[in-house]
Every structure is written in C-alpha cells, then in structure tokens.
Design an enzyme around this catalytic site. Structure first.
Site, PDB file in Angstrom:
ATOM      1  N   GLY A   1       0.625  -1.265   0.166  1.00 46.84           N
ATOM      2  CA  GLY A   1      -0.084   0.019  -0.214  1.00 46.84           C
ATOM      3  C   GLY A   1       0.997   1.055   0.123  1.00 46.84           C
ATOM      4  O   GLY A   1       1.355   1.723  -1.136  1.00 46.84           O
TER       5      GLY A   1
ATOM      6  N   SER B   1       6.620  -4.810  -1.802  1.00 48.11           N
ATOM      7  CA  SER B   1       6.099  -3.290  -2.134  1.00 48.11           C
ATOM      8  C   SER B   1       6.427  -2.469  -0.758  1.00 48.11           C
ATOM      9  O   SER B   1       7.449  -2.326  -0.275  1.00 48.11           O
ATOM     10  CB  SER B   1       4.562  -3.277  -2.750  1.00 48.11           C
ATOM     11  OG  SER B   1       4.514  -2.152  -3.436  1.00 48.11           O
ATOM     12  N   TRP B   2       5.232  -1.744  -0.463  1.00 48.56           N
ATOM     13  CA  TRP B   2       5.391  -1.119   0.797  1.00 48.56           C
ATOM     14  C   TRP B   2       5.806  -1.980   1.892  1.00 48.56           C
ATOM     15  O   TRP B   2       6.393  -1.433   3.112  1.00 48.56           O
ATOM     16  CB  TRP B   2       4.111  -0.348   1.171  1.00 48.56           C
ATOM     17  CG  TRP B   2       4.121   0.279   2.737  1.00 48.56           C
ATOM     18  CD1 TRP B   2       3.364  -0.427   3.566  1.00 48.56           C
ATOM     19  CD2 TRP B   2       4.827   1.294   3.047  1.00 48.56           C
ATOM     20  NE1 TRP B   2       3.698   0.271   4.658  1.00 48.56           N
ATOM     21  CE2 TRP B   2       4.639   1.361   4.411  1.00 48.56           C
ATOM     22  CE3 TRP B   2       5.832   2.309   2.704  1.00 48.56           C
ATOM     23  CZ2 TRP B   2       5.293   2.287   5.354  1.00 48.56           C
ATOM     24  CZ3 TRP B   2       6.537   3.228   3.520  1.00 48.56           C
ATOM     25  CH2 TRP B   2       5.957   3.175   5.077  1.00 48.56           C
TER      26      TRP B   2
ATOM     27  N   ASP C   1       8.340  -5.384 -13.390  1.00 45.10           N
ATOM     28  CA  ASP C   1       7.630  -4.488 -12.258  1.00 45.10           C
ATOM     29  C   ASP C   1       7.549  -3.085 -12.662  1.00 45.10           C
ATOM     30  O   ASP C   1       8.394  -2.276 -12.625  1.00 45.10           O
ATOM     31  CB  ASP C   1       8.543  -4.670 -10.866  1.00 45.10           C
ATOM     32  CG  ASP C   1       7.759  -3.973  -9.635  1.00 45.10           C
ATOM     33  OD1 ASP C   1       6.695  -3.224  -9.809  1.00 45.10           O
ATOM     34  OD2 ASP C   1       7.865  -4.550  -8.640  1.00 45.10           O
TER      35      ASP C   1
ATOM     36  N   HIS D   1       4.769  -6.557 -10.732  1.00 47.12           N
ATOM     37  CA  HIS D   1       4.749  -6.234  -9.416  1.00 47.12           C
ATOM     38  C   HIS D   1       3.981  -7.332  -8.419  1.00 47.12           C
ATOM     39  O   HIS D   1       4.579  -7.684  -7.014  1.00 47.12           O
ATOM     40  CB  HIS D   1       4.355  -4.922  -9.210  1.00 47.12           C
ATOM     41  CG  HIS D   1       4.516  -4.343  -7.704  1.00 47.12           C
ATOM     42  ND1 HIS D   1       5.484  -4.085  -7.224  1.00 47.12           N
ATOM     43  CD2 HIS D   1       3.398  -3.893  -6.919  1.00 47.12           C
ATOM     44  CE1 HIS D   1       5.429  -3.495  -5.814  1.00 47.12           C
ATOM     45  NE2 HIS D   1       3.978  -3.624  -5.811  1.00 47.12           N
TER      46      HIS D   1
END
Length: 320
Positions: free
Chosen positions: A43, A110-111, A263, A291
């Site tokens: 996120g 990711s985050w 990605d 991704h």
C-alpha cells in the site's frame, strides 16, 4: 513450478490496542511451534490478503498476519492521525511482545518491503531473516516514477484516466491528497477508486480483472488511497536515502530479495540498489513477473524462498 500450500484458517485472531485510539487486527495460522513469520502487506493501506498464507508451508511456519493502522480490519478505518512508518514499527514491536516471540522472519512486498527494512534497521536483534518482494525504497525518484513521469509512459491509456479523475493539476500527488482528505466523502471515494484502479491495472504482468476488482473495492480503495497519499506527500516520512544508508545495521542477516523484471510499480533498480548495499543477500530477478506477488512465476519464487529460508534456519524440508 511450486504451487500455493493448501488453504488454512487462522487458529487465533484478535485486535491489539496500540495507542492513540488505534487497534490493529492480527491472525495466527500454521504451526504454533514453527518459525515465526510476519507478513507485511503493501500500500501502504492495502490490508492483508488471506491468500498470502499460501506462500508458507504450515508445518514449518507460524504465520502471523496483520492489518497495519487504518486499513483492513484494523480500526479506525482510513485514519491518518498518528499514522506514520514509525508508528507501524512500534506496532510490530507491540505485537511481537504480545505474542511472546523472540525473533521472527519479515516477509514483505512493495510498501511491506519498505516497512520490513525500516523495522529491521530499528530492531535488528528481533529479526531472523528477510524475504522481500517488489522492493520499494521510498526515494523521491521512486514516487516520481509512479506519479509523475514513468509508468504513465508505459501505460498511457491508464495514466490518462488516472490524471483525468482529478482534472490533472500539478503536482498530481498533492491534488489527490487534498481530494482524498476533503470534507466531501463521496468525492473522496470516487477519487480513491481511481487511485486504486491505476495501481491495480499495472500491478500484474498480464491483465487481471480480479486484481483490479480487489483494489477498487470501496473499503480497500479508500484506505489504500488515503494512507498512501498521506505517506507519499511526506516522502514516506523517511530521510533522503535512509534505507540504503542504514543497511549496515542488518547487513549480516539472511535475506532473499525477489523482484519481477517487468515490475511497473517498483522498477527493478530498487532491488538492484538494495542488493549493492546488501552483498550477502540473494537477489532473484523473475523474468516472467511484474509487481504482483501472485503472478505465477513470482508466487513460485516466493514459495521456493520460504522453503529455502526454513532450510537455512535449520528446519527440515517437508515439501516432498
């Protein structure tokens, strides 16, 4: 190719009060005596996914999931007050203490990879190792790629819709942030769905209507867009190049880095830069992946990584 482990249900879930009115939801599944691993979702603000449990052999791992502040089943939903990476790191420490865990593996994408690195650099003694996917270093150039002049050149049709949703103004991030945090709740939701659609449409190697549908679900879209914009207009609340600067703090810990060659949300140079700062880490570049953790080739690589790390930590391979 490895496939997801069988679906399992948590044997325990609850809400943990962490202060300032926030309560974080968490769940445990798998082997109560296995290797503790905490799954850090992306996120920021996307919330956890039940399917992520399938990356782990439930005979080897004690699988811990949580929804970070303000998203998923945590409350209050979409809250931005007292919501920074430093609060999230403190929440993880509170959860670790609550569960009586001495050390755990950090599994983040990711985050979630950003948060894993920040947590590890803050509390290295609490970490057994890392499995990181779709690296996001939170640098200005990483934000520029996604929200200024990068991914939109690869997906101009989706970028045009993303910009048009707020009658494009510069800087775009600031425009979205003000709409998402304004008094008009219907407008905030409309803009949140546009934000979530942009990410969902470019997250997978091949078009995935299921991924887009999950992202634009109103509950998910609102928290992800609000919290992401809140973090990104503040440059993720990080110092310049902070995560690479502080790599010596965790350089001796085992790590497997998995990154999709194509990605489009977090370009490959994030993972490459991290590997240069972390010579002991294993970097796997997945040619047929973007991704998403659930692109088939990426899922295969992540499942192999969890098996490999369990073996490296001294747990017999039970995959046969």
């Amino acid at each position: 190719m490895r496939y997801y482990h069988p679906d399992i249900q948590p044997y325990h879930s609850d809400h943990l009060p962490v202060g300032e009115g926030h309560k974080i939801w968490f769940a445990e599944s798998g082997n109560r005596d296995g290797i503790p691993v905490v799954i850090l979702h992306g996120g920021p603000g996307a919330g956890s996914a039940d399917k992520d449990r399938g990356f782990f052999d439930p005979r080897q791992y004690r699988i811990i999931q949580l929804d970070q502040r303000g998203c998923g089943r945590s409350t209050p939903h979409g809250a931005l007050e007292n919501n920074t990476p430093h609060h999230l790191v403190a929440d993880l420490e509170a959860l670790r203490a609550h569960l009586g865990i001495t050390q755990w593996v950090l599994f983040g994408g990711s985050w979630g990879s950003t948060l894993a690195l920040l947590y590890g650099q803050t509390h290295p003694a609490a970490v057994l190792g890392f499995i990181l996917r779709g690296i996001f270093l939170g640098r200005p150039e990483d934000l520029s790629w996604l929200y200024e002049n990068g991914a939109g050149r690869i997906f101009p049709e989706h970028w045009q819709k993303f910009c048009a949703a707020v009658d494009y103004e510069t800087p775009l991030l600031d425009t979205y942030y003000h709409r998402l945090t304004g008094a008009d709740e219907l407008e905030a939701l409309r803009v949140a769905k546009a934000w979530a659609a942009w990410e969902g449409l470019i997250a997978t190697l091949k078009p995935s209507p299921k991924t887009v549908a999950r992202f634009i679900n109103p509950h998910t879209a609102l928290s992800m867009a609000r919290i992401s914009a809140h973090y990104f207009v503040q440059q993720c609340f990080l110092d310049d190049n902070q995560l690479l600067r502080d790599m010596p703090k965790i350089a001796d810990l085992p790590a497997i880095i998995v990154h999709g060659r194509y990605d489009m949300i977090c370009p490959m140079d994030n993972a490459w830069a991290l590997k240069q700062a972390w010579p002991g880490a294993r970097l796997e570049v997945i040619r047929e992946a973007g991704h998403s953790a659930h692109d088939p080739a990426m899922a295969d690589a992540l499942i192999r990584a969890t098996d490999d790390l369990a073996h490296d930590l001294g747990v017999p391979d039970r995959s046969a």
